[in-house]
Design an enzyme around this catalytic site. Structure first.
Site: not given
Length: 398
Positions: A173, A324, A354
């Protein structure tokens, strides 16, 4: 393709060698190299020529800026109601805890390389840069289609005829922010002109779809930006702040594991006890959600504040906060701590979940194409996740 001798290395002369000393440029978070020639003292070598005969190339400080973006997502959409059919959950439970309502999942003819190529093509078109003018392809991914990396496959598929350098960056990430750091270093110190930074992941292949605590979170996507060299006065990558803490790995990982059997040899074919080794694969994503939340809401604001300080900019100069896209509660908590109003926070988490390394460039591309982010806008971006790793960048769009 960038000439390695044009901005970073000086070809050694027959009688001397080149060394490098760091020189910090005012207003920049990066260092460039100053050439200093040292005479060789090897026995029997002729005396070096006078220093005046050596003419090291002139160092021209270079800036870099983002000039194009693109994104691509799989065709298969999985809603919260779809997940409720395979695991004990429901739309209200997921949305209230994460902010996610839908996600895209790679299936059928989709591939991560295919999505990355589509995203990169769109970014190049917006930037008005031809594939043959790309000097470097950075593929930020932790889930490549090939164990040895996906970047060279993308370079070939795009038609980059000059065979530019292409390699993967594995940081989950945080990958896209680290890709921007790498692009800036290659441009400022290596003489590269056009760098393609791609964030792409297919975490759906490593999700335990029977675990409602993790399967609700992740989706697949790819997104890209073109980072181009420019005059130092037009620099658009103002500063970075990056960190890692291996102790946090216990809270978020997908470790390698041995298979139960060795497909190549039976037990009586083994030469030495544990040799040959068993074929390996990766486990599903293991995550301690509470610890990751605590880490993010503490570390991310500190990192953004540090990046702003390095850039010499007040928080009031930031037009957009782009984090993020992990969990809406994390995004809201970080924005509150930094005193960013909700209308200045970019979020598309509800539609995609995500998407790991793809999440920041995916949200950026949508904001650019919708007209929300305009040329000249300044963005504070931050990625965080597995490793544990985290980093922030203060950037200007175009």
């Amino acid at each position: 393709m960038a000439n390695a001798s044009s901005g970073f290395f000086t070809p050694p002369s027959k009688r001397g060698r080149t060394t490098h000393l760091p020189v910090r440029l005012s207003g920049s978070a990066f260092c460039v190299s100053k050439r200093i020639l040292c005479c060789s003292s090897l026995h029997n070598h002729p005396s070096p020529s006078p220093p005046s005969q050596y003419r090291p190339p002139r160092i021209v400080p270079s800036g870099c800026k983002l000039i194009g973006s693109g994104s691509a997502v799989p065709s298969l959409l999985i809603s919260n109601d779809d997940l409720a059919k395979i695991v004990d959950t429901n739309d209200e439970w997921i949305a209230s805890r994460t902010g996610i309502r839908n996600r895209r999942v790679v299936s059928g003819k989709d591939s991560l390389v295919g999505l990355a190529v589509e995203a990169a093509t769109k970014a190049l078109e917006m930037a008005e840069v031809l594939p043959q003018d790309v000097d470097l392809v950075l593929m930020c991914t932790s889930t490549p289609d090939d164990l040895f990396g996906a970047a060279p496959h993308i370079q070939k598929a795009l038609g980059c005829t000059k065979n530019p350098l292409a390699y993967d960056i594995t940081a989950a990430c945080s990958g896209f922010v680290l890709g921007l750091v790498s692009a800036a270093c290659h441009i400022r110190g290596g003489g590269f002109k056009n760098v393609l930074v791609i964030g792409a992941d297919s975490l759906s292949r490593f999700v335990d779809w029977t675990d409602r605590g993790s399967c609700i979170l992740f989706g697949d996507a790819a997104a890209a930006v073109v980072v181009q060299a420019c005059d130092i006065d037009d620099d658009g990558l103002f500063s970075f702040d990056v960190h890692s803490d291996g102790d946090g790995r216990r809270h978020l990982n997908a470790s390698i594991k041995d298979s139960q059997t060795n497909g190549a040899l039976s037990s009586n074919g083994s030469v030495l006890g544990d040799f040959p080794p068993k074929q390996a694969s990766y486990s599903c994503i293991q995550m301690n959600g509470k610890e990751v939340f605590r880490f993010a809401v503490k570390s991310v604001p500190q990192s953004i504040e540090s990046a702003l300080q390095k850039a010499g900019l007040p928080a009031s100069s930031i037009d957009w906060l782009l984090l993020h896209q992990a969990n809406q509660r994390i995004i809201d908590s970080v924005a509150t701590r930094l005193q960013f109003p909700p209308e200045r926070v970019i979020s598309n988490l509800a539609n995609y979940g995500n998407t790991s390394a793809a999440s920041i460039p995916l949200a950026l591309d949508e904001a650019v194409r919708s007209g929300k982010v305009k040329p000249g806008h300044t963005i504070a971006a931050s990625g965080f996740g597995a490793g544990l790793t985290w980093g922030s960048a203060i950037i200007r769009w175009r």
